[in-house]
Every structure is written in structure tokens, then in C-alpha cells.
Write an enzyme that holds these catalytic residues in place. Structure first.
Site, short mmCIF file in Angstrom:
data_model
loop_
_atom_site.label_atom_id
_atom_site.label_comp_id
_atom_site.label_asym_id
_atom_site.label_seq_id
_atom_site.Cartn_x
_atom_site.Cartn_y
_atom_site.Cartn_z
N GLY A 1 0.78 -1.23 0.00
CA GLY A 1 0.00 0.00 0.00
C GLY A 1 0.81 1.28 0.00
O GLY A 1 0.51 2.22 -0.74
N THR A 2 1.84 1.34 0.82
CA THR A 2 2.62 2.57 0.92
C THR A 2 3.28 2.90 -0.42
O THR A 2 3.20 4.03 -0.90
CB THR A 2 3.68 2.43 2.03
OG1 THR A 2 3.01 2.18 3.26
CG2 THR A 2 4.53 3.67 2.15
N SER B 1 -2.97 -4.26 -0.71
CA SER B 1 -1.84 -4.79 0.05
C SER B 1 -2.19 -6.17 0.62
O SER B 1 -3.22 -6.33 1.29
CB SER B 1 -1.48 -3.83 1.19
OG SER B 1 -0.40 -4.35 1.93
N ALA B 2 -1.32 -7.14 0.37
CA ALA B 2 -1.64 -8.54 0.70
C ALA B 2 -1.82 -8.80 2.20
O ALA B 2 -2.65 -9.62 2.60
CB ALA B 2 -0.55 -9.46 0.15
N THR C 1 13.55 -7.27 -8.91
CA THR C 1 13.24 -8.69 -9.12
C THR C 1 11.87 -9.02 -8.55
O THR C 1 11.55 -8.65 -7.42
CB THR C 1 14.32 -9.56 -8.46
OG1 THR C 1 15.57 -9.19 -9.04
CG2 THR C 1 14.07 -11.04 -8.67
N CYS D 1 0.34 2.67 12.34
CA CYS D 1 1.47 3.49 11.94
C CYS D 1 1.65 4.69 12.86
O CYS D 1 2.71 5.27 12.93
CB CYS D 1 1.27 3.99 10.52
SG CYS D 1 0.46 2.79 9.49
C1 LIG Z 1 -2.21 -0.55 5.76
C2 LIG Z 1 -2.65 0.55 4.88
C3 LIG Z 1 -1.75 1.16 3.98
C4 LIG Z 1 -0.30 0.80 3.94
O1 LIG Z 1 -0.11 -0.45 3.32
P1 LIG Z 1 1.27 -1.26 3.53
O2 LIG Z 1 1.15 -2.38 2.58
O3 LIG Z 1 1.28 -1.69 4.96
O4 LIG Z 1 2.37 -0.34 3.18
C5 LIG Z 1 -2.24 2.14 3.14
N1 LIG Z 1 -3.53 2.50 3.17
C6 LIG Z 1 -4.43 1.93 4.00
C7 LIG Z 1 -5.85 2.36 3.96
C8 LIG Z 1 -4.02 0.93 4.88
O5 LIG Z 1 -4.90 0.38 5.71
#
Ligand SMILES: *Cc1c(COP(=O)(O)O)cnc(C)c1O
Length: 376
Positions: free
Chosen positions: A72-73, A193-194, A231, A319
């Protein structure tokens, strides 16, 4: 280890057994770098392309529109980073994840204008504001579901008024938990994000609609059709694909189960304890999310009390929990300072039980009463 009661599934989830099993062969047998030219690598690549197709199918996209990344980040940084050129405008909701908001701060340094979409007391975005500002926007960024209060934003309605703007949607909290179809919803760029749905950490994918002008954030090798160098993380992709398939297959039953647990939980807390307030609208909301405030306490102390009893819940998003900083989401909802200070987030999943819910609710009651007594 087994003694923890884990109710922080918005921070991360335990991996599902299927995903763990799926990953193993990629470490032992299909370990080739899929960018290599020999047939062993091609065999591994074919398996990854199958995953890409399966994941594309889960959101109604084409496989060529899926870019694998680290989650996600990265996806949020990449998406906001696409807007370049002084004077351009991004319309962004004020309750986005920090990965989006801080990317917008960086965009500001590049001369991009940022307009913040306000939300109401329940956490839903102001559609009138969006309608008014969309004609000037190059990008609109609104999350599909909020990770702190679980509210589901009206993304489809936003796409109907977006005009020429690119609609970016952070679907990290939503994917695997509610049905998503990018074509029906009119989404141009979406991040997933998995580790938020039973897959491995550090892996995700980005949907980028065909025809969107794309400039990669990571450059180097030619992986992912020159859209994301590095990779390819084959084992994690395989795990993510399996976790996605399982989440979506069981979505309806899980949602109903989690919602039932949540409603019992909320009823019990309200019955047992006074000065309880539920934060965020309940109408359109992720099934496992409870965000609740207790008057007259500091939730940092309550979370520590629960931790002493083996219970894992959090305040705002994971976070932010190191810092004392108040939740920017609850602040944007204009809740009172006392309500923000006394808030906790409980995020359930299908592995939680009624017994756990009853125990946690009772422990919360004890904790709240003790803290109130100490403060009076
Ligand atoms: C957890 C989260 C992220 C960050 O994702 P990561 O894969 O942990 O970097 C971004 N946006 C939302 C809404 C999230 O809940």
C-alpha cells in the site's frame, strides 16, 4: 504466543494456511528469477502470470493493468507521484492514510495544489465539495474504506462527477473485505496490500487503467513492463493470490459472521459501560471494524491495560501508535478532544469467537472503570 487475543486485523492479518502452503514451492522449486531467459525461468513466469490474471479477475481488470509491488505505501506514493507539473491540482480526502497524505505534502513541494475534501461527523466525504472542485482537479484521491473507522466511501458516485480527473483509490483496507469492480466503480488507479487480507507482508498490487499516463517510481530492470523495476517477488505474489482467492470465495459468510460478532460486541459494551460512543457511520462500514470512545479516559492507558490481559487492539492506525499524536481521522470528523483521547479501534476477523468478544468486553469495562477511578 497462543494466548493473545488478536483484534487488530486492520493493522495486519495472520496469514491464511492456504497462502503459506502456496508460497513454499516458490522457495524450493520455482525459485528462478522470472526475468531470466531459460525455460526454468519461463515456467516460473507462467505461474506468476496466472496469478496476475486471477488477481485481475477479482476486480474486473485486465491482467496487463496489474502491477506487482511492495504494498500500500509504495502504491500510494507511486499514484500521487504521477501528478507532475506546477499548478496541477490534487483533490484528496482529509482522512486518507498517511501514505497518501504525506505523498501529497511532497507533491506540494513540487508546486502541485492540494485541496482537502472534508468529511462529515460520521466520516463520509463531502460530495458537494467534490462536485464543486472536481472540474479543476487532475487527480481525485479517495480511499474505498477507511482503516480507522471502517467507513466505506462513495467511490462510484465520485467517479460519476470526476470529469477529466484521474480517480485514485486506496483500497488497502477494503480489498478482500467488500466486493470491488474497478470498471463498474469507475476507478482509474487502485492499490491493494496482501497483508490486510491473509497474505504476506511487503507485497501488493496496483491497478492502473489502460491508457493512464504512467511514469515508474522505481527504475532499473525492465520488470513489470518497465512500470516497476526490481526482481519480482514470486513467492509473495503466489501467497497473495491464494489469500485473495480465499477471501473472495468466503466473503459473504465472513462478512455476515463478523458483522454479527461486531453487533454483539457493541451491544455488550454499551450495556456494561456508560459514556460509550461509537465513532464512524454504521450504515456503510467494513464488517469487522469497531471504533469506540470512552469518556473521561486516555485510551493509551486502556490499550496498555488490555495488553496486560493479552488483548491486542489499537488506537488510530498502527502506523501512528508510537507517537502520541491524535488520530487525524477522528479530528477531521470534528469529534471532541475528549472523545478522540478516549478512542480505541477493534478490528475483528472470522477467527475471533463469541467467547473472546465477551471476555474482551468485560475486560474493557474493568479497565475503563479502573482508569476513571484513578482519575477522579
Ligand atoms: C495498511 C494501509 C496502507 C499501507 O499499506 P502497507 O502495505 O502496509 O504499506 C495504506 N492505506 C491503507 C488504507 C491501509 O490500511
Amino acid at each position: 504466543m497462543d494466548d493473545y487475543i488478536y483484534m487488530d486485523n486492520a493493522a495486519t492479518t495472520k496469514m491464511c494456511d492456504g497462502a503459506i502452503k502456496e508460497m513454499m514451492p516458490y522457495m524450493k522449486e520455482y525459485y528462478a528469477n522470472i526475468s531470466s531467459s531459460y525455460s526454468f525461468a519461463k515456467k516460473c513466469e507462467r505461474k506468476i502470470e496466472e496469478c496476475r490474471q486471477q488477481l485481475a479477475d477479482t476486480i474486473g481488470a485486465k491482467s496487463s493493468e496489474i502491477i506487482f509491488n511492495s504494498g500500500g505505501t509504495e502504491g500510494d506514493n507511486q499514484a500521487i507521484g504521477l501528478i507532475r507539473g506546477e499548478g496541477k491540482r490534487i483533490l484528496v480526502s482529509i482522512i486518507e492514510h498517511k501514505a497518501v497524505l504525506k505523498s501529497c505534502n511532497k507533491a506540494k513541494e513540487r508546486g502541485i495544489n492540494i485541496d482537502y475534501i472534508p468529511v462529515d461527523e460520521e466520516g463520509y466525504v463531502d460530495m458537494d465539495y467534490i462536485k464543486g472542485h472536481a472540474p479543476d482537479a487532475n487527480m481525485i484521491s479517495v480511499m474505498l474504506a477507511n482503516n480507522e473507522v471502517g467507513v466505506i466511501e462513495p467511490v462510484k458516485e465520485i467517479s460519476a462527477v470526476k470529469g477529466g480527473a484521474i480517480l485514485h483509490c486506496d483500497a488497502v483496507a477494503a480489498y478482500g473485505h467488500i466486493p470491488i469492480n474497478v470498471r463498474e466503480m469507475g476507478i482509474d488507479i487502485m492499490n491493494v496490500s496482501a497483508h490486510k487480507f491473509g497474505g504476506p507482508k511487503g507485497t501488493g498490487f496496483m491497478y492502473v487503467k489502460e491508457g493512464i499516463d504512467f511514469a515508474p517510481m522505481l527504475v532499473g530492470g525492465g520488470q513489470e513492463r518497465l512500470r516497476r523495476a526490481g526482481t519480482v517477488n514470486t513467492m509473495s505474489i503466489a501467497g497473495m493470490c491464494r489469500a485473495a482467492t480465499e477471501s473472495i470465495k468466503n466473503m459473504q459468510t465472513r462478512m455476515e459472521y463478523e458483522r454479527a460478532l461486531r453487533d454483539i460486541f457493541i451491544r455488550k459494551i454499551i450495556q456494561d459501560t456508560d459514556g460509550v460512543m461509537i465513532n464512524g457511520g454504521l450504515k456503510k462500514r467494513l464488517s469487522g471494524n469497531i471504533n469506540v470512545s470512552f469518556s473521561g479516559i486516555d485510551s493509551v492507558a486502556l490499550i496498555a491495560f488490555l495488553d496486560d490481559h493479552g488483548i491486542c487492539v489499537s488506537r488510530a492506525s498502527a502506523c501512528d501508535s508510537n507517537k502520541e499524536s491524535a488520530s487525524h481521522v477522528l479530528s477531521a470528523m470534528k469529534l471532541s478532544e475528549e472523545r478522540i483521547r478516549g478512542s480505541i479501534r477493534i478490528t475483528l476477523n472470522y477467527e475471533n469467537t463469541i467467547t473472546q468478544v465477551m471476555y474482551v468486553a468485560t475486560t474493557i469495562k474493568e479497565g475503563v472503570e479502573r482508569l476513571r477511578k484513578m482519575q477522579s
